[in-house]
Design an enzyme around this catalytic site. Structure first.
Site, PDB file in Angstrom:
ATOM      1  N   SER A 138       0.833  -1.204   0.000  1.00 52.87           N
ATOM      2  CA  SER A 138       0.000   0.000   0.000  1.00 52.87           C
ATOM      3  C   SER A 138       0.866   1.251   0.000  1.00 52.87           C
ATOM      4  CB  SER A 138      -0.893   0.006   1.250  1.00 52.87           C
ATOM      5  OG  SER A 138      -1.532   1.249   1.438  1.00 52.87           O
ATOM      6  N   TYR A 151      -2.815  -0.697  10.346  1.00 52.77           N
ATOM      7  CA  TYR A 151      -2.808  -1.235   8.982  1.00 52.77           C
ATOM      8  C   TYR A 151      -1.532  -0.805   8.266  1.00 52.77           C
ATOM      9  CZ  TYR A 151      -4.088  -1.617   4.006  1.00 52.77           C
ATOM     10  OH  TYR A 151      -4.090  -1.896   2.669  1.00 52.77           O
TER      11      TYR A 151
END
Length: 246
Positions: A138, A151
């Site tokens: 990400s 996360y």
């Protein structure tokens, strides 16, 4: 790396980015196997994905991974690409009172389960002449966002692991290691964090296919490229850009 004629496993392939990767790769002449935890979602995906094989599997469960490895070894011995796409994310966990529990789930899904699956499947990959592991991380692997702090930490761990694995496999085998790093993408997965404002998942799939064919091992899709370069030139500005006030 060739972009056609591969046998490819995609975890979390029944929705979102994984679904678009499966569709794009299948349409480009690859044999695709997808996994997902939800049987109903899997059935719907397989109706829409012509020629794709589906296996219900929870990548966080050791028994499921062991069964998956046996099935792939038996039924798909020509497997030469694994795309670790399955993910878990929670919003605003740091002060929720259960931050450690939620972070543990994210770390298990986004990091530890990937190490386990790669370890199980590397013998198959190494037995084929051209093979690859693709870890989907990400934009927050580079610069954290406070609304998804744990996360981001799991994706930063995955980024570090991907780099180390790439170096090791370059020196010991022919298996290539790619890291696909999307920005915000418009999927159900990202709906809680404004996913409707993100890029379409097809854009991620297209960027991956291009990078695969050109051996671009770190794939900075869309805004990720801007944040990456900003982080190199001015880490403070990059952190502010990823954590705007208001």
């Amino acid at each position: 790396m060739k972009t056609t004629g591969n046998t490819i496993l995609i975890t979390g392939g029944s929705a979102g980015i994984g679904f678009e990767l499966a569709r794009t790769l299948s349409e480009n002449g690859n044999r695709v196997i997808i996994t997902g935890r939800n049987t109903e979602r899997m059935d719907k995906a397989l109706v829409a994905l012509s020629g794709v094989t589906g296996i219900v599997c929870d990548v966080t469960k050791i028994d499921d991974i062991n069964k998956l490895a046996v099935k792939l070894t038996t039924d798909f011995p020509d497997l030469n690409m694994v795309i670790n796409n399955a993910g878990q994310a929670y919003v605003n966990t740091l002060t929720s009172g259960n931050a450690a529990e939620k972070a543990g789930e994210e770390m298990l899904t986004n990091y530890l389960s990937i190490i386990r699956l790669n370890e199980k499947l590397l013998p198959i990959l190494k037995s084929n002449t051209e093979a690859a592991i693709v870890n989907v991380s990400s934009i927050v692997a580079f610069v954290p966002n406070h609304t998804m702090a744990t996360y981001g930490a799991s994706k930063a761990a995955l980024h570090s692991y991907s780099q180390s694995l790439r170096i090791l496999l370059e020196r010991t085998s022919g298996v290539k290691v790619f890291e696909l790093m999307p920005p915000l993408v418009n999927t159900t997965f990202s709906s809680e964090i404004g996913g409707a404002n993100g890029i379409p998942p097809q854009e991620v799939a297209d960027a991956f296919l291009h990078a695969l064919g050109n051996d671009l091992f770190e794939i900075h899709v869309g805004r990720t490229a801007d944040v990456y370069h900003l982080a190199l030139s001015s880490p403070e500005d990059a952190l502010q850009a990823m954590n705007p006030i208001g």
